[in-house]
Write an enzyme that holds these catalytic residues in place. Structure first.
Site, PDB file in Angstrom:
ATOM      1  N   ARG A 121       0.926  -1.284   0.067  1.00 20.45           N
ATOM      2  CA  ARG A 121       0.240   0.035   0.084  1.00 20.45           C
ATOM      3  C   ARG A 121       0.961   1.356  -0.050  1.00 20.45           C
ATOM      4  O   ARG A 121       0.522   2.299   0.386  1.00 20.45           O
ATOM      5  CB  ARG A 121      -1.092   0.068   1.121  1.00 20.45           C
ATOM      6  CG  ARG A 121      -1.851  -0.983   1.069  1.00 20.45           C
ATOM      7  CD  ARG A 121      -3.343  -0.644   2.066  1.00 20.45           C
ATOM      8  NE  ARG A 121      -4.157  -1.849   1.834  1.00 20.45           N
ATOM      9  CZ  ARG A 121      -4.064  -2.728   2.788  1.00 20.45           C
ATOM     10  NH1 ARG A 121      -3.183  -2.881   3.853  1.00 20.45           N
ATOM     11  NH2 ARG A 121      -4.985  -3.728   2.503  1.00 20.45           N
ATOM     12  N   LYS A 143       3.213  11.760 -10.953  1.00 19.77           N
ATOM     13  CA  LYS A 143       2.239  10.844 -11.660  1.00 19.77           C
ATOM     14  C   LYS A 143       3.057   9.757 -11.902  1.00 19.77           C
ATOM     15  O   LYS A 143       4.236   9.751 -12.745  1.00 19.77           O
ATOM     16  CB  LYS A 143       2.084  11.724 -12.926  1.00 19.77           C
ATOM     17  CG  LYS A 143       0.938  12.523 -12.914  1.00 19.77           C
ATOM     18  CD  LYS A 143       0.521  12.948 -14.417  1.00 19.77           C
ATOM     19  CE  LYS A 143      -0.493  13.978 -14.190  1.00 19.77           C
ATOM     20  NZ  LYS A 143      -0.799  14.575 -15.660  1.00 19.77           N
ATOM     21  N   GLU A 185      10.211  19.767 -24.138  1.00 24.53           N
ATOM     22  CA  GLU A 185       9.202  20.233 -23.244  1.00 24.53           C
ATOM     23  C   GLU A 185       9.933  21.311 -22.450  1.00 24.53           C
ATOM     24  O   GLU A 185       9.144  22.198 -22.077  1.00 24.53           O
ATOM     25  CB  GLU A 185       9.532  18.883 -21.907  1.00 24.53           C
ATOM     26  CG  GLU A 185       8.686  17.611 -22.311  1.00 24.53           C
ATOM     27  CD  GLU A 185       7.133  17.495 -22.134  1.00 24.53           C
ATOM     28  OE1 GLU A 185       6.889  18.592 -21.588  1.00 24.53           O
ATOM     29  OE2 GLU A 185       6.639  16.799 -22.684  1.00 24.53           O
ATOM     30  N   LYS A 227       7.352  23.294 -12.965  1.00 20.98           N
ATOM     31  CA  LYS A 227       6.536  22.128 -12.716  1.00 20.98           C
ATOM     32  C   LYS A 227       6.326  22.214 -11.461  1.00 20.98           C
ATOM     33  O   LYS A 227       5.345  21.767 -11.190  1.00 20.98           O
ATOM     34  CB  LYS A 227       7.430  20.940 -13.281  1.00 20.98           C
ATOM     35  CG  LYS A 227       6.477  19.906 -13.345  1.00 20.98           C
ATOM     36  CD  LYS A 227       6.538  18.566 -14.104  1.00 20.98           C
ATOM     37  CE  LYS A 227       5.471  17.695 -13.779  1.00 20.98           C
ATOM     38  NZ  LYS A 227       5.550  16.575 -14.783  1.00 20.98           N
ATOM     39  N   GLU A 237      -4.175  17.842 -10.635  1.00 22.40           N
ATOM     40  CA  GLU A 237      -4.649  18.343 -11.926  1.00 22.40           C
ATOM     41  C   GLU A 237      -6.284  18.643 -12.352  1.00 22.40           C
ATOM     42  O   GLU A 237      -6.808  18.520 -13.187  1.00 22.40           O
ATOM     43  CB  GLU A 237      -4.197  17.312 -13.000  1.00 22.40           C
ATOM     44  CG  GLU A 237      -3.911  17.728 -14.469  1.00 22.40           C
ATOM     45  CD  GLU A 237      -3.543  16.712 -15.622  1.00 22.40           C
ATOM     46  OE1 GLU A 237      -3.884  15.690 -15.039  1.00 22.40           O
ATOM     47  OE2 GLU A 237      -2.939  17.268 -16.385  1.00 22.40           O
ATOM     48  N   ARG A 241      -2.366  22.718 -13.146  1.00 22.54           N
ATOM     49  CA  ARG A 241      -1.415  21.443 -13.779  1.00 22.54           C
ATOM     50  C   ARG A 241      -1.899  21.268 -15.093  1.00 22.54           C
ATOM     51  O   ARG A 241      -1.023  20.783 -15.711  1.00 22.54           O
ATOM     52  CB  ARG A 241      -1.246  20.327 -12.798  1.00 22.54           C
ATOM     53  CG  ARG A 241      -0.463  19.349 -13.073  1.00 22.54           C
ATOM     54  CD  ARG A 241      -0.279  18.337 -12.073  1.00 22.54           C
ATOM     55  NE  ARG A 241       0.871  17.359 -12.514  1.00 22.54           N
ATOM     56  CZ  ARG A 241       1.357  16.379 -11.670  1.00 22.54           C
ATOM     57  NH1 ARG A 241       1.067  16.396 -10.626  1.00 22.54           N
ATOM     58  NH2 ARG A 241       2.256  15.614 -12.348  1.00 22.54           N
ATOM     59  N   ASN A 245      -0.288  20.899 -20.183  1.00 18.39           N
ATOM     60  CA  ASN A 245      -0.422  20.171 -21.560  1.00 18.39           C
ATOM     61  C   ASN A 245      -0.382  21.152 -22.669  1.00 18.39           C
ATOM     62  O   ASN A 245      -0.762  20.697 -23.833  1.00 18.39           O
ATOM     63  CB  ASN A 245      -1.839  19.732 -21.253  1.00 18.39           C
ATOM     64  CG  ASN A 245      -2.032  18.380 -20.536  1.00 18.39           C
ATOM     65  OD1 ASN A 245      -1.014  17.765 -20.262  1.00 18.39           O
ATOM     66  ND2 ASN A 245      -2.950  18.405 -19.809  1.00 18.39           N
ATOM     67  N   HIS A 248       0.428  19.723 -25.929  1.00 18.03           N
ATOM     68  CA  HIS A 248       0.510  17.923 -25.830  1.00 18.03           C
ATOM     69  C   HIS A 248      -0.700  17.396 -26.440  1.00 18.03           C
ATOM     70  O   HIS A 248      -0.757  16.444 -26.932  1.00 18.03           O
ATOM     71  CB  HIS A 248       0.275  17.665 -24.259  1.00 18.03           C
ATOM     72  CG  HIS A 248       1.865  17.593 -23.642  1.00 18.03           C
ATOM     73  ND1 HIS A 248       2.638  18.816 -23.376  1.00 18.03           N
ATOM     74  CD2 HIS A 248       2.371  16.591 -23.504  1.00 18.03           C
ATOM     75  CE1 HIS A 248       3.590  18.735 -23.057  1.00 18.03           C
ATOM     76  NE2 HIS A 248       3.817  17.181 -22.880  1.00 18.03           N
ATOM     77  N   HIS A 252      -0.053  14.825 -29.022  1.00 25.76           N
ATOM     78  CA  HIS A 252      -0.520  13.382 -28.932  1.00 25.76           C
ATOM     79  C   HIS A 252      -1.424  12.796 -30.023  1.00 25.76           C
ATOM     80  O   HIS A 252      -1.255  11.738 -30.372  1.00 25.76           O
ATOM     81  CB  HIS A 252      -1.306  13.423 -27.687  1.00 25.76           C
ATOM     82  CG  HIS A 252      -1.669  11.719 -27.272  1.00 25.76           C
ATOM     83  ND1 HIS A 252      -0.887  11.126 -26.437  1.00 25.76           N
ATOM     84  CD2 HIS A 252      -2.798  11.322 -27.254  1.00 25.76           C
ATOM     85  CE1 HIS A 252      -1.461   9.730 -26.167  1.00 25.76           C
ATOM     86  NE2 HIS A 252      -2.661   9.851 -27.001  1.00 25.76           N
ATOM     87  N   HIS A 265       7.645  11.277 -28.774  1.00 23.18           N
ATOM     88  CA  HIS A 265       6.660  12.269 -28.234  1.00 23.18           C
ATOM     89  C   HIS A 265       7.186  13.526 -28.233  1.00 23.18           C
ATOM     90  O   HIS A 265       6.480  14.509 -28.276  1.00 23.18           O
ATOM     91  CB  HIS A 265       6.735  11.666 -26.684  1.00 23.18           C
ATOM     92  CG  HIS A 265       5.930  12.834 -25.641  1.00 23.18           C
ATOM     93  ND1 HIS A 265       4.461  12.728 -25.681  1.00 23.18           N
ATOM     94  CD2 HIS A 265       6.177  13.678 -24.748  1.00 23.18           C
ATOM     95  CE1 HIS A 265       4.094  13.621 -24.928  1.00 23.18           C
ATOM     96  NE2 HIS A 265       5.267  14.097 -24.303  1.00 23.18           N
TER      97      HIS A 265
END
Ligand code: GLY
Length: 368
Positions: A121, A143, A185, A227, A237, A241, A245, A248, A252, A265
């Protein structure tokens, strides 16, 4: 260079950046918990090139309770790998007071972070990103996760690391394409941060030395600070946050139409940034002047992207699928000017199509 902190109350953590920062690893591990045993997971390519130095300099790695080497390929980001990591850690009697170290690029920090979030956990973990993309994005913000056959990153958890340590010297053995992935980025952060960061990126690109340690230390620090600020303000998010993107959603969709093969990417992200700028100006033409300098920076970086055919109708369709999957209207990040980003919804398909088509024209006509 100042140390960055991701401010999350009692889960706050430092991000250390610079050449030879790896020498701080032993001390950082001890600071988390003097008594914890270490489970170390390495990217295979990194391990072959730098593993011996890192272990020679770091006693807790030489005496690790367990170590495993994993391929850095996207296919490693699977529940099968998580199962292997769980079996290995449980087989070696991991306890809640131990520390898991993920040493590698985004694939490794994502999958190992997720295994850390789920074993017993939740066991503490720390990230030692070894790619430019990992240093400015994947390793910061908690993340963690893996892919599902229906899509990327569909399984995961927010699980913040205890520290992030980015040694700029590790970047010296990356391929130019991998540097471009991280550069994309960094260029994105330039749009979010504003003129000072844009000037720093331009100085780096004009210097013509992709592996220049001082420039890279500065750019990774500025990116990590951006960031850290957005994650500290909005860990889950809900709003701010999402600004990360920028570029992105378009990027994507482009990657998807190329079956995630022909462009990386980061390369697709550079086209996505151009599309986000095109859309910003289509929605409000008065923005063009303020965005001019940043556009030229994006285009300068875009010269590094190999030319492949892009089907703009397929990109539009992929954007529509994105919208359907999230069950909400498509949210896109646009810029009023560098340093001022906002989320927009309700963009008309005709405007999206125009932004994509204009992006393709720029992409094919930017000199390589
Ligand atoms: N990669 C974007 C984020 O961490 O939110």
């Amino acid at each position: 260079m100042p140390e960055i902190t991701v401010q999350l109350d009692d889960r706050s953590y430092p991000v250390l950046i610079g050449p030879d920062k790896r020498r701080r690893l032993e001390r950082l591990v001890k600071k988390v918990d003097r008594k914890s045993r270490v489970f170390a997971f390495y990217d295979a390519q990194f391990y072959a090139l730098h593993g011996h130095i890192l272990k020679k300099e770091t006693a807790c790695l030489r005496g690790a309770a367990g170590e495993m080497v994993l391929p850095g390929a996207e296919t490693t980001k699977s529940l099968r790998t998580v199962r292997r990591l769980h079996d290995f850690m449980i087989g070696n009697r991991i306890s809640r007071s131990d520390l898991i170290l993920a040493v590698g690029g985004g694939v490794i920090t994502d999958v190992v972070g997720f295994a850390a979030a789920t074993v017993l956990r939740g066991v503490r973990w720390a990230a030692v990103p070894t790619t430019l993309l990992g240093m400015v994005d994947a390793a910061i913000g908690g993340k963690t996760g893996v892919n599902h056959p229906r899509g990327k990153n569909l399984i995961g958890a927010f699980w913040q690391p205890s520290f992030v340590l980015a040694d700029i010297r590790f970047l010296g053995t990356l391929s130019e394409r991998m540097m471009t992935a991280g550069l994309a980025e960094i260029v994105k952060y330039g749009g979010l941060e504003g003129e000072d960061m844009i000037s720093a990126i331009r100085a780096y690109l004009e210097g013509g030395r992709l592996y220049h340690q001082r420039h890279l230390t500065e750019l990774v620090t500025l990116s990590a600070a951006c960031k850290a600020r957005l994650v500290g303000a909005d860990e889950r998010e809900a709003d701010q946050r999402m600004l990360l993107n920028l570029g992105h959603t378009f990027g994507h969709a482009i990657e998807q139409t190329l079956n995630f093969r022909r462009l990386s990417h980061g390369e697709a992200l550079l086209l996505g940034l151009e599309a986000a700028l095109q859309l910003s100006i289509l929605l409000r033409p008065a923005r063009a002047k303020a965005l001019g300098d940043y556009r030229s920076l994006v285009r300068q970086a875009m010269r590094r992207v190999p030319r492949v055919p892009i089907d703009s109708d397929a990109v539009l369709k992929a954007l529509a699928t994105d919208k359907k999957r999230s069950g909400t209207s498509l949210r896109l990040v646009v810029l009023d000017r560098p340093g001022r980003a906002r989320l927009v919804t309700g963009v008309q398909p005709a405007q999206l199509k125009q932004a994509i088509e204009k992006t393709c024209v720029t992409y094919y006509h930017t000199e390589v």
